[in-house]
Design a protein around this motif. Structure first.
Motif, PDB file in Angstrom:
ATOM      1  N   VAL A  13     -43.299  30.586  38.347  1.00 24.26           N
ATOM      2  CA  VAL A  13     -44.694  30.192  38.553  1.00 24.26           C
ATOM      3  C   VAL A  13     -45.340  30.062  37.176  1.00 24.26           C
ATOM      4  CG1 VAL A  13     -46.843  30.687  39.762  1.00 24.26           C
ATOM      5  CG2 VAL A  13     -44.679  31.563  40.677  1.00 24.26           C
ATOM      6  N   HIS A  14     -45.631  28.832  36.788  1.00 26.43           N
ATOM      7  CA  HIS A  14     -46.100  28.594  35.416  1.00 26.43           C
ATOM      8  C   HIS A  14     -47.564  28.970  35.219  1.00 26.43           C
ATOM      9  CE1 HIS A  14     -48.416  24.893  36.191  1.00 26.43           C
ATOM     10  NE2 HIS A  14     -47.403  24.408  36.902  1.00 26.43           N
ATOM     11  N   GLY A  15     -47.999  28.864  33.988  1.00 27.92           N
ATOM     12  CA  GLY A  15     -49.340  29.277  33.622  1.00 27.92           C
ATOM     13  C   GLY A  15     -50.391  28.206  33.858  1.00 27.92           C
ATOM     14  N   ALA A  16     -51.602  28.491  33.378  1.00 27.98           N
ATOM     15  CA  ALA A  16     -52.757  27.635  33.618  1.00 27.98           C
ATOM     16  C   ALA A  16     -52.767  26.415  32.703  1.00 27.98           C
ATOM     17  CB  ALA A  16     -54.047  28.435  33.412  1.00 27.98           C
ATOM     18  N   LEU A  17     -53.393  25.365  33.227  1.00 30.54           N
ATOM     19  CA  LEU A  17     -53.764  24.184  32.433  1.00 30.54           C
ATOM     20  C   LEU A  17     -52.571  23.392  31.896  1.00 30.54           C
ATOM     21  CD1 LEU A  17     -56.693  25.980  30.604  1.00 30.54           C
ATOM     22  CD2 LEU A  17     -56.932  24.233  32.382  1.00 30.54           C
TER      23      LEU A  17
END
Length: 248
Positions: A13-17
Motif C-alpha cells: 500500500v503506497h504512500g500519499a500523492l
C-alpha cells in the motif's frame, strides 16, 4: 511460500500523492520472489485516481475499502504500508487474511486521527497545495528538489522516474478521521528510516512504539527503492515468526 501451511502473498500500500505502487515496490518484489517465492501485488488507491474518477472523491474510506477487497481475495497476506499506507491499513480494520503488517516510515493512527492531524506536529512538513477541485498536490517541488527530499539515496534516473509518478490526491485522504485501528492486535514490524527527510525520525519512532517490534535502517523515505535488499531481509525475518492468520 507458506506460513503455517497457509499460502502467503504480499500486498503493498503506497504512500500519499503518488501513483503506480507496482513501480515503487518492483525492486523489492523481484528480490522477494527470487528469495522466497512470495508474489507481490500493489494496491491501486482510488484517492490517487488509480481506479475511477467517481471513486477518487471517496478519499481514505475508498482506499480502505479497496484494501479490504484485496484481502477478501486471498487466504493470507503480509500487508506493507508505506507512509500514508499505514493510515489506509488502520481504516481498513482487522481482517482475517492478515498474517502480518509491515510498516515503512508509516503511521499507526488511533481511532479519530486523520492523516493531516498526524502530520501537523512536524517541524518541517512537506509542502502541499490545494488545487481548488477537492484534491491536493505537493507544492513547490521539481525533479531535483523532490529527489533530494524523498529519494536522496537513489540515482538521478530513479528520482526522475519517481517524480513522473507524483499525482494529485483527494483531500479526503488527509482530513478524514480514521474510524478503525486495524493495527491493534495484529502482529507487526515497523521499519524506521533513519535518514528520512520526509517523515521525521521522531514521529516514526512514536508510531514504531505501537508496533510489535521495530528496526531502524540507514535509508531515506523509500528503502524498498534504494535498498530493497534490506527490506526483503526484514520480510524474511518476520516469516520465521508470524502466526497463522486467525490464530489466538
Amino acid at each position: 511460500m507458506k506460513i503455517s501451511g497457509v499460502p502467503v502473498e504480499l500486498i503493498f500500500v503506497h504512500g500519499a500523492l503518488v501513483r503506480d505502487g507496482e513501480w515503487w515496490w518492483r525492486r523489492a518484489a523481484d528480490l522477494l520472489r527470487e528469495r522466497t517465492g512470495i508474489r507481490s501485488r500493489a494496491l491501486a488507491l482510488p484517492s490517487c485516481g488509480e481506479t475511477t474518477p467517481e471513486q477518487m472523491a471517496g478519499g481514505l474510506v475508498a482506499d480502505a475499502a479497496a484494501l479490504r477487497r484485496e484481502l477478501d481475495a486471498v487466504d493470507s497476506a503480509i500487508v506493507v504500508g508505506h507512509s500514508y499506507g499505514g493510515t489506509v491499513i488502520a481504516e481498513a480494520g482487522r481482517h482475517p487474511a492478515v498474517a502480518h503488517l509491515l510498516y515503512v516510515s508509516s503511521y499507526l493512527p488511533d481511532v479519530g486521527q486523520s492523516q493531516a492531524a498526524i502530520m501537523s506536529g512536524e517541524d518541517d512538513p512537506v509542502s502541499i497545495g490545494d488545487n481548488g477541485d477537492g484534491t491536493l498536490s505537493v507544492s513547490g517541488y521539481d525533479t531535483a528538489t523532490f529527489g533530494a527530499r524523498f529519494l536522496q539515496d537513489t540515482d538521478e534516473v530513479t528520482q526522475r522516474q519517481a517524480w513522473e509518478r507524483v499525482t494529485p490526491q483527494a483531500a479526503g485522504a488527509f482530513v478524514t478521521p480514521t474510524g478503525a485501528a486495524g493495527w491493534r492486535g495484529a502482529d507487526s514490524t515497523y521499519i524506521v528510516c533513519g535518514e528520512d527527510r520526509s517523515t521525521s525520525v521522531e514521529l516514526q519512532r512514536i508510531h514504531a512504539g505501537r508496533a510489535t517490534r521495530s528496526v531502524e535502517l540507514p535509508t531515506g523515505h523509500h528503502p524498498f527503492v534504494s535498498r530493497p535488499d534490506l527490506v526483503v531481509d526484514q520480510v524474511q525475518a518476520l516469516l520465521q515468526q508470524v502466526p497463522r492468520p486467525g490464530a489466538s
